[in-house]
Motif scaffolding. Sequence first.
Motif, PDB file in Angstrom:
ATOM      1  N   UNK A 179       0.733  -1.095   0.131  1.00  0.00           N
ATOM      2  CA  UNK A 179       0.013   0.021   0.085  1.00  0.00           C
ATOM      3  C   UNK A 179       0.765   1.139   0.056  1.00  0.00           C
ATOM      4  N   UNK A 180       1.908   1.216   0.648  1.00  0.00           N
ATOM      5  CA  UNK A 180       3.021   2.344   0.789  1.00  0.00           C
ATOM      6  C   UNK A 180       3.505   2.682  -0.614  1.00  0.00           C
ATOM      7  N   UNK A 181       3.691   1.423  -1.505  1.00  0.00           N
ATOM      8  CA  UNK A 181       4.414   1.332  -2.673  1.00  0.00           C
ATOM      9  C   UNK A 181       3.578   1.858  -4.040  1.00  0.00           C
ATOM     10  N   UNK A 182       2.430   1.483  -4.095  1.00  0.00           N
ATOM     11  CA  UNK A 182       1.551   1.413  -4.925  1.00  0.00           C
ATOM     12  C   UNK A 182       0.567   2.627  -5.252  1.00  0.00           C
ATOM     13  N   UNK A 183       0.765   3.848  -4.436  1.00  0.00           N
ATOM     14  CA  UNK A 183       0.084   4.955  -4.267  1.00  0.00           C
ATOM     15  C   UNK A 183      -1.536   4.673  -4.346  1.00  0.00           C
ATOM     16  N   UNK A 184      -2.140   3.905  -3.319  1.00  0.00           N
ATOM     17  CA  UNK A 184      -3.561   3.971  -3.174  1.00  0.00           C
ATOM     18  C   UNK A 184      -3.962   3.075  -4.065  1.00  0.00           C
ATOM     19  N   UNK A 185      -3.560   1.988  -4.536  1.00  0.00           N
ATOM     20  CA  UNK A 185      -4.190   1.361  -5.690  1.00  0.00           C
ATOM     21  C   UNK A 185      -5.354   0.643  -4.944  1.00  0.00           C
ATOM     22  N   UNK A 186      -6.675   0.843  -5.255  1.00  0.00           N
ATOM     23  CA  UNK A 186      -7.850   0.148  -4.822  1.00  0.00           C
ATOM     24  C   UNK A 186      -7.814  -1.208  -4.489  1.00  0.00           C
ATOM     25  N   UNK A 200      -9.691   1.176   6.062  1.00  0.00           N
ATOM     26  CA  UNK A 200      -8.916   1.124   4.906  1.00  0.00           C
ATOM     27  C   UNK A 200      -9.815   0.562   3.656  1.00  0.00           C
ATOM     28  N   UNK A 201     -10.820   0.050   4.160  1.00  0.00           N
ATOM     29  CA  UNK A 201     -11.893  -0.267   2.898  1.00  0.00           C
ATOM     30  C   UNK A 201     -12.579   1.036   2.348  1.00  0.00           C
ATOM     31  N   UNK A 202     -12.862   1.694   3.228  1.00  0.00           N
ATOM     32  CA  UNK A 202     -13.429   3.111   2.784  1.00  0.00           C
ATOM     33  C   UNK A 202     -12.541   3.797   2.091  1.00  0.00           C
ATOM     34  N   UNK A 203     -11.248   3.855   2.384  1.00  0.00           N
ATOM     35  CA  UNK A 203     -10.213   4.467   1.275  1.00  0.00           C
ATOM     36  C   UNK A 203     -10.070   3.660  -0.019  1.00  0.00           C
ATOM     37  N   UNK A 204     -10.392   2.279  -0.120  1.00  0.00           N
ATOM     38  CA  UNK A 204     -10.531   1.746  -1.259  1.00  0.00           C
ATOM     39  C   UNK A 204     -11.691   2.101  -2.025  1.00  0.00           C
ATOM     40  N   UNK A 205     -12.730   2.214  -1.335  1.00  0.00           N
ATOM     41  CA  UNK A 205     -14.153   2.585  -2.295  1.00  0.00           C
ATOM     42  C   UNK A 205     -13.906   4.088  -2.798  1.00  0.00           C
ATOM     43  N   UNK A 206     -13.033   4.802  -2.107  1.00  0.00           N
ATOM     44  CA  UNK A 206     -13.020   6.090  -2.576  1.00  0.00           C
ATOM     45  C   UNK A 206     -11.856   6.369  -3.436  1.00  0.00           C
ATOM     46  N   UNK A 207     -11.114   5.268  -3.986  1.00  0.00           N
ATOM     47  CA  UNK A 207     -10.122   5.379  -4.992  1.00  0.00           C
ATOM     48  C   UNK A 207     -10.662   4.503  -6.259  1.00  0.00           C
ATOM     49  N   UNK A 208     -11.808   4.623  -6.508  1.00  0.00           N
ATOM     50  CA  UNK A 208     -12.219   4.347  -7.668  1.00  0.00           C
ATOM     51  C   UNK A 208     -11.883   2.665  -8.143  1.00  0.00           C
ATOM     52  N   UNK A 209     -12.408   1.740  -7.358  1.00  0.00           N
ATOM     53  CA  UNK A 209     -12.201   0.407  -7.434  1.00  0.00           C
ATOM     54  C   UNK A 209     -12.868  -0.121  -8.718  1.00  0.00           C
ATOM     55  N   UNK A 213     -14.203  -5.551  -6.625  1.00  0.00           N
ATOM     56  CA  UNK A 213     -13.697  -4.895  -5.419  1.00  0.00           C
ATOM     57  C   UNK A 213     -14.920  -3.932  -4.901  1.00  0.00           C
ATOM     58  N   UNK A 214     -15.414  -3.226  -5.840  1.00  0.00           N
ATOM     59  CA  UNK A 214     -16.625  -2.100  -5.397  1.00  0.00           C
ATOM     60  C   UNK A 214     -17.793  -2.708  -4.739  1.00  0.00           C
ATOM     61  N   UNK A 216      -5.121  -3.137  -4.009  1.00  0.00           N
ATOM     62  CA  UNK A 216      -4.385  -3.222  -2.859  1.00  0.00           C
ATOM     63  C   UNK A 216      -4.958  -3.115  -1.600  1.00  0.00           C
ATOM     64  N   UNK A 217      -5.742  -1.902  -1.740  1.00  0.00           N
ATOM     65  CA  UNK A 217      -6.282  -1.346  -0.211  1.00  0.00           C
ATOM     66  C   UNK A 217      -7.380  -2.411   0.053  1.00  0.00           C
ATOM     67  N   UNK A 218      -7.992  -2.921  -0.923  1.00  0.00           N
ATOM     68  CA  UNK A 218      -9.105  -3.861  -0.751  1.00  0.00           C
ATOM     69  C   UNK A 218      -8.722  -5.114  -0.024  1.00  0.00           C
ATOM     70  N   UNK A 219      -7.470  -5.757  -0.389  1.00  0.00           N
ATOM     71  CA  UNK A 219      -6.833  -6.829   0.217  1.00  0.00           C
ATOM     72  C   UNK A 219      -6.336  -6.580   1.424  1.00  0.00           C
ATOM     73  N   UNK A 220      -5.619  -5.532   1.681  1.00  0.00           N
ATOM     74  CA  UNK A 220      -5.139  -5.042   2.854  1.00  0.00           C
ATOM     75  C   UNK A 220      -6.160  -4.922   4.013  1.00  0.00           C
ATOM     76  N   UNK A 221      -7.550  -4.341   3.314  1.00  0.00           N
ATOM     77  CA  UNK A 221      -8.418  -4.219   4.479  1.00  0.00           C
ATOM     78  C   UNK A 221      -8.676  -5.492   5.103  1.00  0.00           C
ATOM     79  N   UNK A 222      -8.966  -6.636   4.018  1.00  0.00           N
ATOM     80  CA  UNK A 222      -9.410  -7.925   4.522  1.00  0.00           C
ATOM     81  C   UNK A 222      -8.381  -8.833   5.360  1.00  0.00           C
ATOM     82  N   UNK A 223      -6.907  -8.245   5.122  1.00  0.00           N
ATOM     83  CA  UNK A 223      -5.860  -8.868   5.808  1.00  0.00           C
ATOM     84  C   UNK A 223      -6.083  -8.396   7.538  1.00  0.00           C
ATOM     85  N   UNK A 224      -6.306  -7.209   7.300  1.00  0.00           N
ATOM     86  CA  UNK A 224      -6.485  -6.581   8.823  1.00  0.00           C
ATOM     87  C   UNK A 224      -7.899  -7.168   9.426  1.00  0.00           C
TER      88      UNK A 224
END
Length: 762
Positions: free
Chosen positions: A536-543, A565-574, A578-579, A545-553
């Motif tokens: 997530x730090x290296x892919x500049x808000x890729x939705x 994190x899932x809300x961030x993913x939803x706001x990043x045009x998934x 993923x949506x 990746x954020x979705x998967x990171x939310x599920x890992x959390x």
Amino acid sequence: MAKGDEAKAVAILDRLSQAYPNNPLVKFQLARAYVQNNNIAQATAALDQAIAAKPDYADAILALAEINLRAGKAQPAVGSIEGLLKNYPNLANASRAETLLISGYQALGRLDEAAAVCRENIKRAPQSAAGYFMLGLILHQQKKDDDARAALEKAAELAPDDFNALDKLVELDLLTKRYDAATARVQEVLRKNPNTAPAHFLEAKVYIGHGAQGDLPRAESALRKAIELDPNFAPAYDLLTSIYIAQDKSKDALNELKIELAKNPKNPRLLLMTALMYERLKDYGAAREFYEKLLAVNGDSVLSLNNLAYLYAEKMNDLNKAYELAQKARSLQPANGMVADTFGWILYKRGDYQQALASLQDSVAKFPDNPEVQYHLGMAQYMMGNTDQARAALQKAVRTESDFSGKEEAQKRLAQLENSSSKEGPAGQVASKSGESNDLVALLREADSSEKQGDSAKAASTYERAFRVNPKLANTALKVAQLNSGPLHQPGKALEFARKARDLAPNDPKIGAAVGRIALQCEKFDWAYSLLQESTLRTAGDPAVLHDFAMANYALGKVSDARRIMQQAMGANPGAAESEDGKRFLAMTAAEQPPQTEIEAALKAEPDYVPALMAEAAVNIQPNKSEKAASTYQSVLKKYPDFAPAQKQLAAIYASDSAKLKQAYDLAMKARKAMPDDPELSRTLAELSFKRNEFPYAAQLFQESATKQPLPAIDLYYLGMAQLQSRQEPKGRETLQKALTAGLQDPFAQEAKKRLAEQPTK
């Protein structure tokens, strides 16, 4: 880096990169270290990250362009440099940018634009010979020989000792049959520099090229003089042996060399010439003997090391000895293009295609018109699965009229590439026609076709075969892992290949994210969390990746973090998938209970979907349905063994069953590690500790919970009784009174009154 310990430099910079994940300077230096260590794929990934963090980072843009040019990717290189020069017309390192741009234009066949950039360079630096020299080469490519000659003569005037400019001028003169001009030019060079090997070498070229037959005896004499002046001047040896063979004087030459060697058996020049003659005559055993005699006299003779390495690799099938010799030659002359070619080809034959590619790209940069060098590069690109770059190099190799070792193989591989790009015919037919188990392109094409046709087992097996051919292909290992984690449901093999992909490309954010998803699918949640956090730090808000990171959390019980994190993913045009999943997740984990119909629909679509199971269990948490809720929480823990919210709720249910107190306590203690500040869990653990007669700990936990929210009457009762048992008589009696005032029910109220009626102990 200065000591040549690139591996240690990479390790230090990688730690620094993890500490400062968005620092462009750190990424750039890490990329430089990777280039030094011949890890071009990782260097590219680091440069991509540097540019993402700092889009105007000129040094990183140019470094990436240079890598792309060497890899045969001229179009993206040219585009990035054009953009850089347009946005920053006063760029500090404009000269380097323009030099790379010229190379890019040449690779794309845009020679007019290449020449225009050269002329701009000349306007800015009119005393630089390099600009005129490059312009001359381009004009010659365009068959504008008069203009080319003028540019090269200016280069020679500005740098009179530059052998390259003079050599090209002589070649141009001879090509256009201006023999008198060539002769006059070389005579002037000889007048000024009579004791230099290049001058006599040029003299020999003029003698060879003069007229229909040339003057080979005088050429031979000139070359002998060149070798006498510089025994290490390789072009003179090569041309001289060609003359001997052309005149059918090989035996006479060898006899003469033997006579001379009898007088002076350790003469390096004579030993080298003899070895070269035997090699040209294809007497490889004798050639080896004399190369080794020369190395016994002078172990640092780069030409001997290089040629002997090639003999061992190509003619004697001893790659270990070949590698040892070539490595030494490379260390002695790292800028020597032919040494780079030999070393790279030996690496290729040893199966180290990634390292071979870096060395062969160095060689091609110096000898772009050498068909054998292009063939070697094409084969390395082929075995790395870089089909476009392989095709370009092999096409350059086979277009030449001259024969070279490997021309037939180059044509064969080129045909395979053309088949691979054709849409006709199934991949399986192509692979079987190739008849070669190590034809990487055929294997990759067959695997891709099988995957598209839905034959996942065959696709995985074929990708695995391709990976055995080249075990440095991170993307191929990833394909095996993805197929096994998905349709094949083989988590063990999926994790095995996921780790291989990660090890091969530890700094590639896309591979890191993909491996994180595989770890998530295979229920290795700690590893998934670590990988996806980094990604997530290296892919500049890729939705995605954020979705998967939310599920890992979520799998680790970090529910609030998962929702954020899932809300961030939803706001990043998934994407659509993923949506839809993100909306479902947020609905199932909301503070407000989702409608029963939504819960049922989610579980019908995915019976083990944990957010929906948790929502269903919450509906059944009432005492009359606690057994059903407990069963649901047990199902959750089968999928997510460390899911603290389920552990917490199941512990609370078991706390009321005297037969399950140990299970309840163990669950509560596990949940406590992940939720140390949860007041409800503190109360459950406190109650269990009381029932286990651990009164001091129970009192501590109840008091801890009371600091976060008021205790209900029953908890005040347990706290008071624990205080009494811990010999805190006044506090215990006071707490029991508070429990009664709060409405404590029987039978606990009767027990509290009984204890209060007793006389305080002294």
